[in-house]
Design a protein around this motif. Structure first.
Motif, PDB file in Angstrom:
ATOM      1  N   ASP A 473       0.702  -1.083   0.011  1.00 45.26           N
ATOM      2  CA  ASP A 473      -0.089   0.030  -0.070  1.00 45.26           C
ATOM      3  C   ASP A 473       1.025   1.025  -0.050  1.00 45.26           C
ATOM      4  OD1 ASP A 473      -2.294  -1.577   0.338  1.00 45.26           O
ATOM      5  OD2 ASP A 473      -2.081  -1.861   2.334  1.00 45.26           O
ATOM      6  N   PHE A 474       0.566   2.183  -1.018  1.00 45.79           N
ATOM      7  CA  PHE A 474       1.343   3.560  -1.066  1.00 45.79           C
ATOM      8  C   PHE A 474       0.566   4.660  -0.361  1.00 45.79           C
ATOM      9  CE2 PHE A 474       2.449   0.545  -4.527  1.00 45.79           C
ATOM     10  CZ  PHE A 474       3.840   0.397  -4.342  1.00 45.79           C
ATOM     11  N   VAL A 475       1.239   5.185   0.682  1.00 47.88           N
ATOM     12  CA  VAL A 475       0.583   6.000   1.416  1.00 47.88           C
ATOM     13  C   VAL A 475       1.425   7.522   1.393  1.00 47.88           C
ATOM     14  CG1 VAL A 475      -0.051   6.480   4.032  1.00 47.88           C
ATOM     15  CG2 VAL A 475      -0.013   3.985   3.142  1.00 47.88           C
ATOM     16  N   PRO A 476       0.439   8.427   0.950  1.00 46.97           N
ATOM     17  CA  PRO A 476       1.136   9.776   0.772  1.00 46.97           C
ATOM     18  C   PRO A 476       0.659  10.461   2.204  1.00 46.97           C
ATOM     19  CG  PRO A 476      -1.171   9.674  -0.045  1.00 46.97           C
ATOM     20  CD  PRO A 476      -0.863   8.255   0.245  1.00 46.97           C
ATOM     21  N   LEU A 477       1.733  11.214   2.467  1.00 45.82           N
ATOM     22  CA  LEU A 477       1.753  12.007   3.778  1.00 45.82           C
ATOM     23  C   LEU A 477       1.723  13.510   3.395  1.00 45.82           C
ATOM     24  CD1 LEU A 477       1.925  12.737   6.928  1.00 45.82           C
ATOM     25  CD2 LEU A 477       4.300  11.955   6.692  1.00 45.82           C
ATOM     26  N   PHE A 478       0.495  14.085   4.186  1.00 45.36           N
ATOM     27  CA  PHE A 478       0.410  15.529   3.792  1.00 45.36           C
ATOM     28  C   PHE A 478       0.721  16.230   5.302  1.00 45.36           C
ATOM     29  CE2 PHE A 478      -2.599  13.253   0.487  1.00 45.36           C
ATOM     30  CZ  PHE A 478      -1.833  13.880  -0.661  1.00 45.36           C
ATOM     31  N   GLU A 479       1.550  17.191   4.988  1.00 43.58           N
ATOM     32  CA  GLU A 479       1.902  17.843   6.522  1.00 43.58           C
ATOM     33  C   GLU A 479       1.760  19.293   6.469  1.00 43.58           C
ATOM     34  OE1 GLU A 479       5.363  15.883   8.021  1.00 43.58           O
ATOM     35  OE2 GLU A 479       5.818  15.258   6.020  1.00 43.58           O
ATOM     36  N   THR A 480       2.060  20.046   5.609  1.00 45.95           N
ATOM     37  CA  THR A 480       1.940  21.459   5.654  1.00 45.95           C
ATOM     38  C   THR A 480       0.749  21.960   5.512  1.00 45.95           C
ATOM     39  OG1 THR A 480       2.872  21.910   3.416  1.00 45.95           O
ATOM     40  CG2 THR A 480       4.530  21.596   5.040  1.00 45.95           C
ATOM     41  N   VAL A 481       0.350  23.227   5.630  1.00 42.85           N
ATOM     42  CA  VAL A 481      -0.864  23.691   5.745  1.00 42.85           C
ATOM     43  C   VAL A 481      -1.118  23.690   4.075  1.00 42.85           C
ATOM     44  CG1 VAL A 481      -2.141  26.064   5.590  1.00 42.85           C
ATOM     45  CG2 VAL A 481      -0.930  25.318   7.716  1.00 42.85           C
ATOM     46  N   MET A 514      -1.987   9.466   5.189  1.00 48.70           N
ATOM     47  CA  MET A 514      -1.580   9.854   6.489  1.00 48.70           C
ATOM     48  C   MET A 514      -1.395  11.674   6.427  1.00 48.70           C
ATOM     49  SD  MET A 514       1.807   9.066   8.356  1.00 48.70           S
ATOM     50  CE  MET A 514       2.354   9.828  10.103  1.00 48.70           C
ATOM     51  N   LEU A 515      -1.999  12.156   7.506  1.00 46.13           N
ATOM     52  CA  LEU A 515      -2.081  13.550   7.681  1.00 46.13           C
ATOM     53  C   LEU A 515      -1.283  13.704   8.937  1.00 46.13           C
ATOM     54  CD1 LEU A 515      -5.987  14.163   7.074  1.00 46.13           C
ATOM     55  CD2 LEU A 515      -3.950  14.433   5.672  1.00 46.13           C
ATOM     56  N   GLY A 516      -0.296  14.856   9.035  1.00 45.40           N
ATOM     57  CA  GLY A 516       0.558  15.073  10.029  1.00 45.40           C
ATOM     58  C   GLY A 516       0.080  16.220  10.821  1.00 45.40           C
ATOM     59  N   PHE A 517       0.136  16.270  11.891  1.00 48.96           N
ATOM     60  CA  PHE A 517      -0.165  17.359  12.690  1.00 48.96           C
ATOM     61  C   PHE A 517       0.912  18.353  13.024  1.00 48.96           C
ATOM     62  CE2 PHE A 517      -4.152  14.975  13.296  1.00 48.96           C
ATOM     63  CZ  PHE A 517      -5.184  15.840  13.742  1.00 48.96           C
ATOM     64  N   SER A 518       1.983  17.313  13.292  1.00 52.80           N
ATOM     65  CA  SER A 518       3.346  18.218  13.936  1.00 52.80           C
ATOM     66  C   SER A 518       3.595  19.314  12.987  1.00 52.80           C
ATOM     67  CB  SER A 518       4.289  17.016  14.113  1.00 52.80           C
ATOM     68  OG  SER A 518       3.987  16.345  14.996  1.00 52.80           O
ATOM     69  N   ASP A 519       3.978  19.197  11.749  1.00 50.25           N
ATOM     70  CA  ASP A 519       4.476  20.089  10.746  1.00 50.25           C
ATOM     71  C   ASP A 519       3.585  21.175  10.507  1.00 50.25           C
ATOM     72  OD1 ASP A 519       7.387  19.671  10.535  1.00 50.25           O
ATOM     73  OD2 ASP A 519       6.668  17.768   9.687  1.00 50.25           O
ATOM     74  N   SER A 520       2.162  20.655  10.510  1.00 52.23           N
ATOM     75  CA  SER A 520       1.198  21.816  10.122  1.00 52.23           C
ATOM     76  C   SER A 520       1.020  22.675  11.394  1.00 52.23           C
ATOM     77  CB  SER A 520      -0.270  21.060   9.848  1.00 52.23           C
ATOM     78  OG  SER A 520      -0.434  20.065  11.023  1.00 52.23           O
ATOM     79  N   THR A 521       1.308  22.321  12.559  1.00 47.94           N
ATOM     80  CA  THR A 521       1.183  23.196  13.677  1.00 47.94           C
ATOM     81  C   THR A 521       2.348  24.180  13.579  1.00 47.94           C
ATOM     82  OG1 THR A 521       0.208  21.580  15.037  1.00 47.94           O
ATOM     83  CG2 THR A 521       0.890  23.557  16.041  1.00 47.94           C
ATOM     84  N   LYS A 522       3.555  23.611  13.514  1.00 50.01           N
ATOM     85  CA  LYS A 522       4.758  24.524  13.262  1.00 50.01           C
ATOM     86  C   LYS A 522       4.536  25.545  12.129  1.00 50.01           C
ATOM     87  CE  LYS A 522       8.500  23.199  11.431  1.00 50.01           C
ATOM     88  NZ  LYS A 522       9.730  22.683  10.608  1.00 50.01           N
ATOM     89  N   ASP A 523       3.860  25.082  11.014  1.00 44.70           N
ATOM     90  CA  ASP A 523       3.602  25.758   9.876  1.00 44.70           C
ATOM     91  C   ASP A 523       2.543  27.018   9.908  1.00 44.70           C
ATOM     92  OD1 ASP A 523       4.118  26.206   6.982  1.00 44.70           O
ATOM     93  OD2 ASP A 523       2.377  25.360   6.522  1.00 44.70           O
TER      94      ASP A 523
END
Length: 858
Positions: A473-481, A514-523
């Protein structure tokens, strides 16, 4: 249990008992422990008084030592400071153990009724029973343990905590005293930087000692109450694992370490099986099962202690023999001891030969580099010209033809290219030893376009994999706003690709995102990050439903609310109809692992809460959980205001300078907590975009300012009131579970803040204005949160959690003063050269204690 009763129970069961057991430290037979323990209360009180007077850390510590003639020499002072740090570290461990031992009697603040209420309802209502069974068959909960550098307790200390919890439940004073002695002699820090395999071995402690038993117990309970077989729900509780597989920004993770970790996981699992089998062997001493028992003895023993180089998946063989034993017991021996065999069978059905799915993760830039390297070295075989593609996303998508080859490496390959291609080859081998569930996901960090996923799929096909047998399974991770904003467009392009659509169909038409909370908060700041992810989930759900794809959201959550932590169960229980929520998947890291899954009681409670959240979001949806267009518009505008305020702060010329000068940010890169660098591009000058979100959030938490967890929220709420939208915001807080949880988690971040500690900076000629800017937003946010919630203090609705936080903050106040003292002396160059390293070590030691005490600070 009413709030006042909860508070009283916590006072009696935790705070009072902690004070009693804390006194045992003074009786430990160690040199100078009594002296340190006697001085510590005076030092703590002195720190509290100094903070109240807004004194600098230097003034607080120097004035304390001035009271004692024996501390004139710098070496003597440093020695005592180190001993205070060590003493407080162990007090934190004791508090953890006392609190965890009282877990059942104190209770939790969320009055949801948990899984008990739902299972109870199924006994009296056949329709509810049918609904719950159908929902459980289609849902799953996957907890993914990550090696992010926020877990500072080494394995031996974790074992002591676990043992302490059990003896504290019994108030066994002699054993408590013995364990505290052991704690006093056990090191809290690693002498060497851990390798990825070390990190895997450390986290495997939880797999072996907690999850192995708890997952099976919960499964058994659900099976029994609903009269189902484990086979029907064998995907309900799943485990994921990142150490050894997560190579994003960590050059220390290689294909060799991935192989070692996969082998380690398999071996540890078989040792768990072997321990259980020995119990079975002691009890099942009857005729008719001898041959089955012999086969299992050989299987479990050899795989535990004599592992071969390339093992095969033995799951079916194990199940076949266990099933035969169960049959003989029922037919010939009145079912005697059948339950212990069934328990082992249930574990084998749950964990197979792999224990936990090892995820592979790499940054999209590395995958593009690998793709381009193959184009340059094999132009004829790939049939793609780099010159023709250029920078065009459309051209790249069109040129990827999904051809099948086995393209070899050569000496010109960069290390990251070599690792990428070798790990793609290794995956097939790991799957053969533990089924495809051993490793089945490749996560693309910083995913920005459809070709990032399509290109990775092509890489697999160029390394000997076949389209018909591509069990990945290929999983994209979207992180920044910005990435979250374009995520839906990327997935539309992906779903409309014919080859990828056929691949998805073979994978059960399931797509994990996958959705990333960490970098979106920093961003983008706290409110914008939460809203961006929520909006992205709505858009991604709509597109996936349009293409009839079963969407699975995998949330990259850290421990603190600033990185998606806090009360996560309430998020999942309030997703509404517009967000796909059949599968709950989230990362568990650092102190969140030890605090929420470190003991059998807490792990059972938290996993059951997540299952309950998945059931509630479908069976008992509230009208307010699906937002109206007007509500979305209000949050959207508030998020924009908050984002603007946060960006002003980020672009302030003193932003990074303030953090580097006053927090232990520099020290995070030098202490032995992780195999992963503090920042990307570690050899270059610090830039905010390179700084890892964990380091960013940890630095603010050590300052006790927690900026990523609240900054901009007050400005947004004030804007709503000024624009006559306050009634809408009040309604959102009262009806929307999502918005309510965002606000409550914000209050948790603020409760863990203490601007009094740095109040001396108000008049600082360099940073005074910047500190005031931060404090004003804190005060504004607090006043508006009180107005919105009707509370008189932060976290008023969660008295147990609030009391726990305040006690922990009190315990570690001396560490913070010592840390800031050492940082300021080094910054002012007021330390002799030969003492520089000693002060740096002192800072490092305080970081451990502060993060451990915070439990979800980093």
């Amino acid at each position: 249990m009413r709030l006042s009763q909860k508070k009283a129970a916590f006072q009696n069961q935790v705070l009072t008992r902690f004070d009693l057991f804390k006194s045992l430290f003074l009786t430990l037979p160690f040199q100078r422990v009594r002296h340190t323990g006697t001085l510590l209360p005076f030092f703590t009180t002195h720190c509290e008084q100094g903070v109240e007077k807004h004194q600098t850390p230097e003034r607080i510590i120097d004035s304390f030592f001035d009271q004692y003639e024996q501390y004139v020499q710098e070496d003597d002072r440093l020695d005592l400071l180190f001993r205070i740090v060590q003493y407080v570290e162990r007090q934190v461990v004791l508090f953890d153990a006392v609190e965890d031992s009282a877990f059942k009697s104190v209770g939790k603040s969320d009055e949801t009724g948990g899984l008990d209420s739902i299972l109870g309802a199924t006994q009296s209502n056949p329709q509810t029973r049918k609904q719950v069974i159908n929902r459980l068959k289609e849902m799953s909960v996957r907890l993914v343990l990550t090696a992010h550098p926020t877990q500072f307790y080494p394995g031996p200390v974790l074992s002591i905590i676990n043992d302490l919890i059990e003896v504290l439940k019994k108030n066994d004073i002699p054993k408590i005293h013995l364990l505290l002695q052991q704690l006093g002699k056990t090191p809290f820090i690693n002498k060497l930087k851990p390798t990825p395999v070390d990190e895997a071995a450390s986290l495997a402690w939880y797999l072996e000692n907690v999850f192995y038993k708890v997952a099976s117990d919960i499964q058994a309970r659900i099976d029994d109450e609903l009269e189902l077989s484990t086979k029907e729900l064998d995907h309900l509780i799943e485990l994921g694992f990142w150490p050894g597989g997560d190579r994003d920004g960590n050059p220390n993770v290689t294909w060799e370490s991935t192989k070692k970790v996969a082998t380690l996981l398999r071996t540890i699992l078989f040792r768990c099986y072997y321990r259980d089998f020995r119990v079975v062997k002691r009890r099942i001493t009857f005729r008719g099962v001898e041959s089955y028992m012999e086969k299992l003895q050989e299987l479990f023993y050899d795989n535990s202690f004599n592992p071969v180089e390339n093992p095969v998946d033995e799951t079916e063989k194990i199940l076949e023999n266990l099933t035969a034993i169960i049959r003989v017991l029922r037919e010939d021996h009145d079912g005697l001891f059948v339950e212990i065999v069934e328990d082992l069978k249930r574990k084998v059905l749950t964990f197979g030969c792999y224990f936990t799915t090892l995820d592979i993760r790499q940054d999209s830039s590395v995958l593009r580099q690998t793709f381009n390297w193959l184009l340059e070295n094999y132009p004829a075989e790939t049939g793609i010209s780099l010159a023709e593609i250029g920078d065009s996303e459309e051209a790249k998508e069109q040129h990827i033809k999904f051809t099948e080859h086995n393209l070899a490496l050569n000496e010109s390959a960069e290390p990251l290219v070599e690792d990428t291609l070798k790990v793609i080859q290794l995956i097939k081998q790991i799957q053969q030893s533990g089924s495809e569930r051993a490793v089945q996901r490749f996560i693309i960090s910083n995913c920005q376009q459809a070709s990032d996923i399509l290109g990775l799929m092509q890489l697999f096909l160029w390394q000997g994999w076949k389209k018909e047998d591509l069990t990945m399974d290929f999983v994209p991770l979207f992180e920044t706003v910005d990435d979250l904003k374009h995520a839906a467009d990327v997935m539309r392009s992906l779903y409309s690709n014919e080859v990828y659509a056929r691949h998805l169909k073979k994978r059960g038409n399931k797509q994990t995102i996958m959705l990333g909370f960490s970098d979106s908060t920093k961003d983008g700041g706290y409110l914008m990050a939460n809203w961006s992810i929520y909006k992205a989930k709505i858009e991604l759900t709509a597109i996936s439903r349009e293409y009839d794809v079963d969407l699975i959201f995998f949330d990259g959550r850290g421990g603190p609310p600033a990185r998606g932590g806090g009360k996560t169960q309430r998020f999942y229980a309030s997703m509404g109809k517009e967000i796909e929520n059949n599968h709950i998947q989230l990362t568990i890291q650092g102190q969140t692992i030890s605090s929420q899954y470190g003991s059998l009681d807490s792990a059972r409670y938290n996993i059951e809460q997540l299952i309950q959240a998945g059931l509630v979001s479908d069976l008992q949806q509230k009208v307010g959980d699906t937002l109206t267009p007007k509500q979305k518009d209000v949050i959207d505008q508030m998020a924009a205001e908050s984002h603007h305020k946060f960006l002003e702060l980020r672009h302030h010329p003193q932003f990074l300078q303030y953090l580097e000068t006053l927090s232990p940010l520099k020290a995070l890169s030098s202490i032995n907590i992780s195999s992963r660098p503090m920042k990307r591009n570690s050899g270059k000058e610090l830039r905010l975009e390179d700084l890892r979100a964990i380091s960013f959030v940890t630095a603010w938490s050590q300052l006790k300012q927690n900026i990523p967890g609240f900054f901009g929220v007050g400005t947004a709420l004030q804007w709503a009131e000024d624009n006559n939208l306050w009634s809408y915001v009040k309604n959102l807080y009262e009806t929307s579970g999502m918005f309510n949880t965002v606000i409550d988690n914000c209050m948790m971040s603020m409760t863990k803040s203490n601007f009094h500690i740095t109040a001396y900076l108000k008049d600082d000629p360099e940073f005074g204005e910047f500190w005031t800017l931060l404090k004003e937003e804190f005060d504004l946010t607090k006043s508006y949160l009180m107005k919105l919630t009707g509370m008189e203090e932060l976290m008023e609705n969660y008295p147990v959690e609030r009391a726990s936080i305040l006690e922990r903050e009190k315990i570690i106040l001396p560490l913070l003063i010592i840390q800031h003292y050492a940082i300021r002396l080094l910054e002012k160059q007021a330390v002799k050269d030969e003492k520089t390293e000693t002060y740096q070590k002192l800072i490092g030691r305080t970081i451990y204690g502060v993060v451990n005490a915070g439990r979800n600070l980093a």
